[in-house]
Enzyme design. Structure first.
Site, PDB file in Angstrom:
ATOM      1  NE  ARG A 183      87.267 -21.075  -9.746  1.00  5.88           N
ATOM      2  CZ  ARG A 183      87.183 -19.758  -9.928  1.00  5.88           C
ATOM      3  NH1 ARG A 183      86.739 -19.012  -8.959  1.00  5.88           N
ATOM      4  NH2 ARG A 183      87.508 -19.213 -11.069  1.00  5.88           N
ATOM      5  CG  ASP A 252      82.681 -19.143  -5.130  1.00 10.29           C
ATOM      6  OD1 ASP A 252      82.316 -18.959  -3.963  1.00 10.29           O
ATOM      7  OD2 ASP A 252      82.528 -18.288  -6.026  1.00 10.29           O
TER       8      ASP A 252
HETATM    9  P1  AMP Z   1      82.455 -13.794  -8.352  1.00  7.45           P
HETATM   10  O1  AMP Z   1      81.841 -13.343  -7.059  1.00  7.45           O
HETATM   11  O2  AMP Z   1      82.775 -12.665  -9.294  1.00  7.45           O
HETATM   12  O3  AMP Z   1      83.628 -14.659  -8.134  1.00  7.45           O
HETATM   13  O4  AMP Z   1      81.344 -14.621  -9.114  1.00  7.45           O
HETATM   14  C1  AMP Z   1      80.517 -15.585  -8.540  1.00  7.45           C
HETATM   15  C2  AMP Z   1      79.825 -16.393  -9.617  1.00  7.45           C
HETATM   16  O5  AMP Z   1      79.044 -15.558 -10.465  1.00  7.45           O
HETATM   17  C3  AMP Z   1      80.779 -17.138 -10.545  1.00  7.45           C
HETATM   18  O6  AMP Z   1      80.168 -18.345 -10.882  1.00  7.45           O
HETATM   19  C4  AMP Z   1      80.874 -16.211 -11.715  1.00  7.45           C
HETATM   20  O7  AMP Z   1      81.266 -16.869 -12.892  1.00  7.45           O
HETATM   21  C5  AMP Z   1      79.459 -15.686 -11.818  1.00  7.45           C
HETATM   22  N1  AMP Z   1      79.373 -14.368 -12.457  1.00  7.45           N
HETATM   23  C6  AMP Z   1      79.780 -13.172 -11.954  1.00  7.45           C
HETATM   24  N2  AMP Z   1      79.531 -12.183 -12.828  1.00  7.45           N
HETATM   25  C7  AMP Z   1      78.952 -12.737 -13.910  1.00  7.45           C
HETATM   26  C8  AMP Z   1      78.449 -12.239 -15.167  1.00  7.45           C
HETATM   27  N3  AMP Z   1      78.490 -10.946 -15.461  1.00  7.45           N
HETATM   28  N4  AMP Z   1      77.924 -13.135 -16.015  1.00  7.45           N
HETATM   29  C9  AMP Z   1      77.877 -14.426 -15.725  1.00  7.45           C
HETATM   30  N5  AMP Z   1      78.304 -14.965 -14.582  1.00  7.45           N
HETATM   31  C10 AMP Z   1      78.847 -14.133 -13.668  1.00  7.45           C
HETATM   32 MG    MG Z   2      84.579 -16.109  -8.400  1.00 10.96          MG
END
Ligand code: AMP
Ligand code: MG
Length: 486
Positions: A183, A252
């Site tokens: 990314r 990201d």
């Molecule tokens: P996202 O907005 O879903 O792309 O996630 C943003 C960040 O939060 C990334 O680093 C994901 O891996 C982390 N993340 C989102 N949901 C979870 C979860 N349920 N447990 C652990 N990390 C999470």
């Molecule tokens: Mg993400």
């Protein structure tokens, strides 16, 4: 065609070492069961589609089994979330299982989302719920079928493992397939943590593996950045032309390959609405439909900042300046095609914009309008869609212009229908269709998810018995709030 145990791995990213990722094993979910699989995504790995029915399939993609040659890892990255820099993100709930090499010599990342906690989970449980896994599955496969560059989804595995969001739900895992999971945020991480040697390794890795054609350029890194800008200009044009709203365009979640990636509470527009916000936690509409264009540009400048150790600032600025004109050219090209135009005239963009203004005022279905315009000869088609508009005078004025414009096209109208139907989908992933399939899946009935996936895999082709999937959404279906927790 191969069996599951015949896959060949070549884990190039894992070999970059521990500065880039941490070895983590998937944490299995209970009672794994196949929800849905994509035969065309399996074909990328030369996998026989019948393999999806084997118990081993569900075991591999729910964390119970692994390949000896896989090397599961959580990647580290950072990124700008809603405009603010977050210094430490990373795979908090997904693992790069490994890279499969297919018979054509292509490498495909296998990324298992919802695989449990990692060093980057922060406060999260490392899980993904069934509903969001189904949405990502359907979304990425639907985008691909529309011809829009996207990461792919190979399967969703459901389970009885409880997870807590607003209410109790069940955990699932999604197997995402893409040529790379790198990314913009990877580059930002090594830049802001001041690790120039690692950043050098990363940029050379991306150049060699993913932009090999740029190696011959006089300034290879600059040529690569230019390609990234070009690909994103085209991708953003596709999103706008087909009404796709990503939902969480944080840096990201932006792929270095210029493909649709890691989307959040995404949506395809039902009624045309330039100000549509699909993410309900996006109070200020940073990622609204029409803001996607400036935000894509903004994200590219965040990437450019992270590339300043390798590329001169003035050169970066110059290439960034190409984004908008390239975007506009691609967008206009796509919209001309959607209108059935094969030639270019100066006023075409204004013609498109005036149509969108009429649609905006009338709450006209964005997908069906173009499909219907192609269904019949221009005059009849205009008559037929007219009833959908509120501003009839405005629409009639537009219709007269459009008809005149079509009459200036060379050739006869013969090919018009075929040409327009080939670019204007009849079936689109509407939120309410996904919702119905999810409700059934939550009760253990996966037939609707599978049927919807099949319908969306041929979006341009009228499919017998599937008329219900091509209807405008019912009123309740237009205002669904898709939960941002996933
Ligand atoms: P996202 O907005 O879903 O792309 O996630 C943003 C960040 O939060 C990334 O680093 C994901 O891996 C982390 N993340 C989102 N949901 C979870 C979860 N349920 N447990 C652990 N990390 C999470
Ligand atoms: Mg993400």
């Amino acid at each position: 065609m191969k069996a599951l145990d015949q896959l060949t791995f070549d884990n190039r990213f894992a070999r970059l070492g521990d500065a880039f990722s941490t070895q983590v094993l998937p944490d299995p979910i209970a009672d794994p069961r196949l929800v849905v699989a994509s035969a065309s995504a399996m074909a990328l790995l030369d996998l026989d589609p019948a393999q999806a029915e084997l118990p081993l399939f569900a075991e591999l993609f729910s964390g119970y089994q692994s390949w000896q040659d896989a090397d599961p890892r959580a990647m580290v990255y950072s990124g700008h979330q809603f405009g603010s820099y977050n210094p430490r993100l990373g795979d908090g709930r997904g693992l790069l299982l490994g890279e499969v090499v297919n018979d054509a010599g292509e490498h495909w990342d296998l990324h298992l989302k919802g695989a449990g906690q990692t060093p980057y989970s922060r406060m999260g449980d490392g899980r993904a719920v069934l509903r969001s896994s189904i949405r990502e599955f359907l979304g990425s496969e639907a985008l691909h079928a529309l011809g829009i560059p996207s990461s792919r989804a190979l399967c969703v595995i459901g389970s009885s493992t409880p997870v807590w969001r607003e209410t109790q739900e069940s955990a699932a895992m999604l197997l995402r397939v893409a040529p790379s999971h790198i990314r913009y945020g990877h580059f930002e991480y090594f830049y802001y943590t001041r690790q120039p040697e690692q950043q050098q390794v990363l940029i050379d890795h991306v150049l060699t593996q993913h932009y090999p054609e740029c190696r011959e350029a006089e300034l290879p890194y600059l040529a690569m950045f230019r390609s990234i800008v070009e690909r994103n200009a085209e991708l953003t044009a596709y999103w706008q032309a087909y009404g796709f709203c990503h939902g969480v365009m944080n840096s990201d979640n932006m792929s270095i390959l210029g493909i649709t990636f890691d989307f959040g509470p995404f949506a395809f527009l039902d009624d045309f609405d330039a100000n549509f916000i699909c993410n309900h936690s996006d109070d200020r509409g940073r990622y609204s439909y029409s803001n996607q264009v400036p935000i894509a540009h903004w994200n590219l400048s965040a990437l450019a900042q992270a590339l300043t150790p390798f590329i001169e600032v003035e050169a970066l600025k110059e290439v960034l300046g190409l984004f908008l004109p390239l975007y506009q050219a691609h967008y206009l090209d796509l919209m001309r095609r959607r209108l059935g135009l094969t030639t270019a005239e100066d006023d075409d963009l204004a013609l498109v914009e005036r149509l969108l203004q009429c649609m905006q005022r009338g709450g006209v279905d964005y997908t069906l309008l173009f499909r219907r315009l192609g269904e019949q000869p221009v005059a009849e088609a205009l008559q037929r869609v007219r009833d959908d508009f509120v501003d009839l005078a405005g629409f009639d004025a537009w219709g007269a212009e459009y008809q005149a414009r079509c009459e200036r096209e060379p050739g006869n109208a013969e090919g018009r229908r075929e040409r327009m139907h080939a670019v204007n989908p009849l079936y689109i992933l509407r939120n309410y269709l996904a919702q119905k399939a999810i409700e059934a899946a939550k009760k253990g009935d996966y037939s609707e998810v599978r049927r919807l996936h099949q319908v969306l895999s041929k979006p341009f082709e009228e499919q017998p018995g599937m008329q219900a999937y091509a209807e405008r959404p019912p009123e309740w279906g237009k205002h669904l709030e898709i939960s941002c927790s996933s």
